[in-house]
Design a protein around this motif. Structure first.
Motif: not given
Length: 103
Positions: A12-16, A22-24, A63-68
């Motif tokens: 969650i922190e990585i996605v945030d 300043n992210g991607c 990868d699916v979890l990343l999308h969720i």
């Protein structure tokens, strides 16, 4: 904090961070709608791993979890709900559907 909890919080922190100012650039411009084709592709890849009984399932489920988490992050930014709300909802649903287990 258990290892499972710390890893999901890390995701969650990585996605945030990726969606932060300043992210991607690519991650920041994504919307719930723009992610649909990628989400569908990841689900199909996970299904393919299951059907072919190959060892790529762990990666595809990630990868699916990343999308969720990604979709939850976008919803949270809009004030709709967050990932914890998603977890709370599915936990409550499972308990409600199994009253003979959860008395």
């Amino acid at each position: 904090m258990s290892n499972k909890t710390s890893e999901i919080n890390r995701l969650i922190e990585i996605v945030d961070l990726l969606r932060s100012p300043n992210g991607c650039p690519w991650d920041k411009e994504q919307t719930s709608e723009s992610l649909i084709p990628f989400f569908i592709e990841e689900v199909y890849e996970a299904v393919e791993c299951i059907e072919k009984k190959n060892n790529g399932l762990k990666e595809e489920l990630g990868d699916v979890l990343l999308h969720i988490v990604f979709q939850s992050s976008i919803a949270s930014e809009k004030g709709y709900f967050n990932f914890n709300d998603v977890l709370q909802n599915i936990n409550n649903k499972l308990i409600k559907r199994h009253p003979y287990i959860f008395k």
